[in-house]
Write a protein that holds these residues in place. Structure first.
Motif, PDB file in Angstrom:
ATOM      1  N   LYS A   1      82.692  64.281  -8.031  1.00 52.82           N
ATOM      2  CA  LYS A   1      83.800  63.402  -7.782  1.00 52.82           C
ATOM      3  C   LYS A   1      83.828  62.241  -8.789  1.00 52.82           C
ATOM      4  CE  LYS A   1      83.975  63.617  -3.225  1.00 52.82           C
ATOM      5  NZ  LYS A   1      83.576  64.512  -2.409  1.00 52.82           N
ATOM      6  N   ASN A   2      84.915  61.860  -9.216  1.00 59.27           N
ATOM      7  CA  ASN A   2      84.809  60.683 -10.003  1.00 59.27           C
ATOM      8  C   ASN A   2      84.271  59.262  -9.270  1.00 59.27           C
ATOM      9  OD1 ASN A   2      85.579  61.846 -12.201  1.00 59.27           O
ATOM     10  ND2 ASN A   2      87.510  60.820 -12.387  1.00 59.27           N
TER      11      ASN A   2
ATOM     12  N   LYS B   1      80.457  54.613 -13.833  1.00 54.35           N
ATOM     13  CA  LYS B   1      79.017  55.430 -14.010  1.00 54.35           C
ATOM     14  C   LYS B   1      78.379  55.621 -15.426  1.00 54.35           C
ATOM     15  CE  LYS B   1      79.938  59.786 -11.899  1.00 54.35           C
ATOM     16  NZ  LYS B   1      80.660  60.828 -11.188  1.00 54.35           N
TER      17      LYS B   1
ATOM     18  N   VAL C   1      74.574  54.601 -16.399  1.00 52.00           N
ATOM     19  CA  VAL C   1      73.551  55.467 -16.960  1.00 52.00           C
ATOM     20  C   VAL C   1      72.831  54.503 -18.219  1.00 52.00           C
ATOM     21  CG1 VAL C   1      73.369  57.463 -18.230  1.00 52.00           C
ATOM     22  CG2 VAL C   1      74.548  57.470 -16.277  1.00 52.00           C
TER      23      VAL C   1
ATOM     24  N   PHE D   1      73.817  63.018 -22.605  1.00 49.58           N
ATOM     25  CA  PHE D   1      74.408  62.257 -21.294  1.00 49.58           C
ATOM     26  C   PHE D   1      75.952  62.846 -21.132  1.00 49.58           C
ATOM     27  CE2 PHE D   1      71.152  59.831 -20.493  1.00 49.58           C
ATOM     28  CZ  PHE D   1      70.835  59.018 -21.510  1.00 49.58           C
ATOM     29  N   GLY D   2      76.476  63.698 -22.047  1.00 50.28           N
ATOM     30  CA  GLY D   2      77.910  64.364 -21.638  1.00 50.28           C
ATOM     31  C   GLY D   2      78.922  63.408 -22.618  1.00 50.28           C
ATOM     32  N   ASN D   3      80.128  64.253 -22.522  1.00 46.24           N
ATOM     33  CA  ASN D   3      81.207  63.392 -23.457  1.00 46.24           C
ATOM     34  C   ASN D   3      81.795  62.303 -22.823  1.00 46.24           C
ATOM     35  OD1 ASN D   3      81.453  65.823 -25.062  1.00 46.24           O
ATOM     36  ND2 ASN D   3      82.738  66.827 -23.716  1.00 46.24           N
ATOM     37  N   VAL D   4      81.619  62.072 -21.726  1.00 48.07           N
ATOM     38  CA  VAL D   4      82.165  60.640 -21.019  1.00 48.07           C
ATOM     39  C   VAL D   4      81.470  59.764 -21.622  1.00 48.07           C
ATOM     40  CG1 VAL D   4      82.732  59.550 -18.984  1.00 48.07           C
ATOM     41  CG2 VAL D   4      82.994  61.978 -19.037  1.00 48.07           C
ATOM     42  N   VAL D   5      79.951  59.687 -21.611  1.00 45.75           N
ATOM     43  CA  VAL D   5      79.138  58.613 -21.841  1.00 45.75           C
ATOM     44  C   VAL D   5      79.487  58.443 -23.405  1.00 45.75           C
ATOM     45  CG1 VAL D   5      76.960  57.716 -22.052  1.00 45.75           C
ATOM     46  CG2 VAL D   5      77.747  59.023 -19.900  1.00 45.75           C
TER      47      VAL D   5
ATOM     48  N   ILE E   1      77.094  62.934 -17.192  1.00 46.54           N
ATOM     49  CA  ILE E   1      78.414  62.604 -16.221  1.00 46.54           C
ATOM     50  C   ILE E   1      79.114  63.714 -16.926  1.00 46.54           C
ATOM     51  CG2 ILE E   1      79.694  61.040 -15.780  1.00 46.54           C
ATOM     52  CD1 ILE E   1      77.907  59.086 -16.063  1.00 46.54           C
ATOM     53  N   LYS E   2      79.779  64.373 -15.958  1.00 46.66           N
ATOM     54  CA  LYS E   2      80.999  65.432 -16.170  1.00 46.66           C
ATOM     55  C   LYS E   2      82.215  64.684 -15.414  1.00 46.66           C
ATOM     56  CE  LYS E   2      78.190  69.039 -15.084  1.00 46.66           C
ATOM     57  NZ  LYS E   2      76.873  68.609 -15.476  1.00 46.66           N
ATOM     58  N   ALA E   3      83.464  64.705 -16.124  1.00 45.32           N
ATOM     59  CA  ALA E   3      84.597  64.357 -15.535  1.00 45.32           C
ATOM     60  C   ALA E   3      84.920  65.446 -14.474  1.00 45.32           C
ATOM     61  CB  ALA E   3      85.641  64.146 -16.699  1.00 45.32           C
TER      62      ALA E   3
ATOM     63  N   ASP F   1      86.398  54.545 -12.714  1.00 48.38           N
ATOM     64  CA  ASP F   1      84.869  55.119 -11.969  1.00 48.38           C
ATOM     65  C   ASP F   1      84.045  55.797 -12.927  1.00 48.38           C
ATOM     66  OD1 ASP F   1      86.802  55.498  -9.112  1.00 48.38           O
ATOM     67  OD2 ASP F   1      85.467  53.896  -9.344  1.00 48.38           O
ATOM     68  N   LEU F   2      84.891  56.284 -13.837  1.00 45.52           N
ATOM     69  CA  LEU F   2      83.894  57.182 -14.876  1.00 45.52           C
ATOM     70  C   LEU F   2      83.328  56.136 -15.666  1.00 45.52           C
ATOM     71  CD1 LEU F   2      85.889  60.244 -16.132  1.00 45.52           C
ATOM     72  CD2 LEU F   2      83.894  59.967 -14.914  1.00 45.52           C
TER      73      LEU F   2
END
Lengths: 530, 202
Positions: free
Chosen positions: B97-98, A52, A56, A17-21, B75-77, A48-49
């Motif tokens: 977009k965020n 999101k 997920v 799921f990427g770095n943010v998750v 999810i990419k920032a 917001d991130l």
């Protein structure tokens, strides 16, 4: 959560799921339970991130939420379900099992639902039919009814289940909440819902569409009649299946093929009647087993009786006899079988790391429980010096423990017995942590290798794309070879060795995951019986 | 209470047998540094399992990894603007977009506070403009028909509307702030010169 488990969870989340998750998930695991605002504040990510990422995680069932400490009026609290994150490691195994049981259609259904967390039946059927049609030759297409039939088979055998309805999620309906506890309420178990395995009555007719390249890439989300009924993969059922497979293969290794077929029949007969955490299956009479045996095995009735008595007498205790009615009542001892399999795993680990003589000492201590140093040397028939060396080595690795039994209250060394012992359960837990660390190391090494050769990998991808477009527009062989020669021979060798390394690392991950499954099942079985 | 001290220095309080080593035996050296990061292994590890099943699961694993990067769950920032806001940013489509989520979850199963705007996937610019062009052509055909049938007053009104529509459509065509009819792209440049060859063209 131990350090290794948190690390592995982080790596798995990052991969999928990427770095943010990954950041959000790791922080939530470490903190236990958090509200949305607290999470955003502590991870210093934009709100917001964080929203999101939580969407997920909730979609995939890895994060649960409930009314917080301040009750239903307060902010919602979230927590991560680590076991669910570890299941991501086992996705290929689930998909392969579905393929072996229900063919390509079953494989694609399970793959779609695993990748999307949970889906409605209509959207699953449409997507799978489209994918199957895509792979079929021109002019043929997959009918929805075939996919629906495989889907219903998966539901009947409990491999898929409905997602449980939410108890209370900050919404108005609080009638379903059982207890007014201030802590985050546990979501209802899916099995407690009476309609857990009931298929919705929807009318799905049609055929899979072949997707043209000019069409929109997004799957259209049309509303079906079964909106709101979501299906998820029933991991517990898959785990029971894996456990049965492990027992059957152990029997076939230890005894022979026919006895493993008998055990397979017994397990198949008691699939639906045995609850998930039962210590042994329902008692089956020899007459029933004989009737249920497939005729292809060619086992006569007296032979069956002989095999059953052989299985009962075997020291591994896979099968036990509980009565004499109906030709003899037999059960499969599930927990004992798991314990024996775990023990075999531990012994094998010691053997491969420290040699067969250390393994002999280890097995001796497992069998005899507590032994003094002199007794170890005598029973293992190993010279004193070497035995002492091996014992101390095992002790330093924490595989063997020392138990002191004092003769006098002052624990004087000359008047104390020092006994060596092995406890199976703590050693299994230790080994499980080692396994988690191993998988984490394997993933990190793979990421490192990929990063080191990133330039080369990108170059080869670009060249493949150029080749593909040239071939599509019908280029000559000379042009194609010219493009292929853009990768020099040493680069090609480097790419080849990189691919070989990554395959090896991936394969190792799959294999370590099998050990993780076995040890985890054993540990869970001991906890269930408490 | 330590054991009674016997006479003589060499007598210890515990029997030597229980220790497991005799006098004068060299003990293993004590550790001065932490154990090495990659300790040398005594035995080689057993080779990995091979077979059709193993290969298939390996392929599945790599495929899943590759495809999960393309799913909307990855999810990419959003890239933060590092320096001056560039004009070309407006035309870079597909930038995440965020504040938008790329898939539409079932909001009834999520807590209300997680609700976030769902971004409809934008079709590619070409398709967009093709659709708009066909739409405007259809509209103009209809407008022509309606102009012929109706009175002059209505004709005037309709002329205003198509003018406004035309302006609006032209803007939308190129998605810029400039009205495209003001822009001369030079196609008419060489057309007049065929008549008068005497005058120089600047």
């Amino acid at each position: 959560m131990t350090t290794q488990e948190v690390r592995l969870c982080g790596l798995l989340l990052q991969e999928h799921f990427g770095n943010v998750v990954e950041k959000v998930g790791t922080h939530l695991i470490r903190s236990g339970v958090l509200t949305l605002r607290a999470l955003a504040h502590e991870t210093k990510l934009p709100l917001d991130l964080v929203k999101k990422s939580l969407c997920v995680l909730v979609q995939h069932g890895m994060c649960t939420f409930g009314a917080g400490r301040r009750g239903p009026a307060g902010p919602v609290e979230y927590r991560i379900n680590c076991e669910h994150v570890f299941h991501m490691l086992r996705y290929p195994r689930y998909i392969y099992t579905a393929k072996s049981l229900y063919g390509d259609t079953g494989e694609l259904i399970v793959e779609e639902i695993l990748q999307r967390g949970h889906m409605t039946m209509s959207s699953t059927v449409k997507t799978v039919a489209d994918r199957l049609t895509h792979n079929m030759p021109e002019g043929q297409s997959m009918d929805y009814s075939e996919v629906v039939s495989v889907f219903s088979q998966l539901v009947e055998t409990h491999f898929l289940q409905r997602c449980p309805p939410l108890a209370s999620a900050g919404s108005s309906s609080s009638g379903a909440v059982d207890t007014p506890l201030p802590v985050a309420t546990q979501p209802t178990e899916p099995e407690s819902h009476p309609d857990c395995y009931k298929l919705p009555y929807i009318n799905l007719t049609g055929q899979g569409k072949r997707r043209r390249s000019s069409e929109d890439g997004e799957a259209d989300q049309c509303c079906g009649d079964d909106d709101g009924i979501y299906w998820q993969v029933n991991f517990q059922r898959f785990h029971l299946h894996f456990r049965d497979q492990a027992i059957i293969s152990a029997v076939s290794c230890k005894l022979d093929q026919s006895s493993s077929e008998i055990v397979r029949t017994m397990l198949r007969m008691s699939e639906v009647t045995t609850p998930a955490h039962a210590a042994f299956t329902q008692a089956l009479s020899a007459n029933e087993i004989f009737r249920a045996l497939l005729s292809s095995y060619n086992i006569a009735r007296p032979i069956l009786d002989q095999y059953l008595s052989l299985l009962v007498d075997d020291p591994m205790e896979f099968v036990g006899k509980t009565g004499d009615s109906g030709g003899g009542m037999y059960v499969v001892n599930l927990h004992r079988a798991l314990a024996n399999l775990a023990r075999a795993t531990l012994e094998s680990v010691v053997q491969e790391r420290f040699g067969s003589r250390s393994a002999r000492i280890f097995r001796l201590l497992l069998r005899k429980r507590h032994l003094e140093q002199k007794q170890v040397e005598d029973f293992a028939m190993i010279p004193a010096k070497e035995a002492k060396d091996m014992l101390y080595k095992l002790l330093s690795e924490n595989l063997v423990q020392l138990q002191e039994i004092p003769k006098t209250p002052d624990y004087a060394p000359s008047r104390t017995f020092y006994l060596y012992t092995v406890n199976q359960l703590p050693t299994a837990r230790l080994l499980l942590q080692h396994c988690y660390k191993t998988v984490g190391n394997l993933i990190e090494r793979r990421l490192y290798e990929t990063k080191e050769n990133k330039r080369l990998l990108e170059k080869s991808q670009r060249i493949e794309a150029i080749l593909a477009s040239l071939q599509a527009t019908g280029a000559e062989a000379a042009q194609l070879t010219e493009v292929e020669e853009m990768i020099t021979v040493p680069e090609r060798q480097q790419l080849e060795s990189l691919r070989h390394h990554i395959n090896k690392l991936d394969s190792s991950e799959n294999q370590v995951d099998e050990t993780i499954f076995l040890l985890k099942s054993y540990i869970n079985s001991t906890q269930a019986s408490l | 209470m330590a054991g009674s001290r016997g006479r003589g220095r060499s007598q210890f309080s515990f029997s030597v047998d229980a220790l497991g080593f005799g006098r004068g035996d060299c003990l293993p050296s004590s550790a001065h540094t932490p154990s090495p990061l990659y300790p040398p292994m005594q035995f080689r590890p057993v080779p990995l399992h091979t077979g059709e099943e193993v290969d298939y699961m390996l392929a599945l694993k790599q495929e899943l990894r590759a495809s999960s990067k393309n799913l909307p769950f990855h999810i990419k920032a959003a890239r933060t603007k590092t320096d001056v806001a560039r004009y070309s940013d407006k035309y870079q489509n597909g930038e995440t977009k965020n504040n938008c989520i790329e898939w539409s979850p079932d909001w009834s199963r999520m807590p209300k506070e997680l609700c976030i705007k769902v971004r409809k996937p934008r079709k590619t610019g070409e398709r967009n403009s093709i659709i708009i062009i066909t739409n405007t052509l259809e509209k103009r055909e209809e407008e022509q028909h309606s102009e012929e049938e109706e009175d002059e007053e209505k004709k005037k009104q309709n002329e205003e509307e198509p003018d406004a529509d035309e302006d609006y459509d032209e803007e939308e065509l190129e998605d810029t702030d400039y009205i495209m009819s003001y822009f001369d792209n030079g196609e008419d440049f060489g057309a007049d010169s065929e008549d008068n060859m005497d005058e120089a063209v600047y």
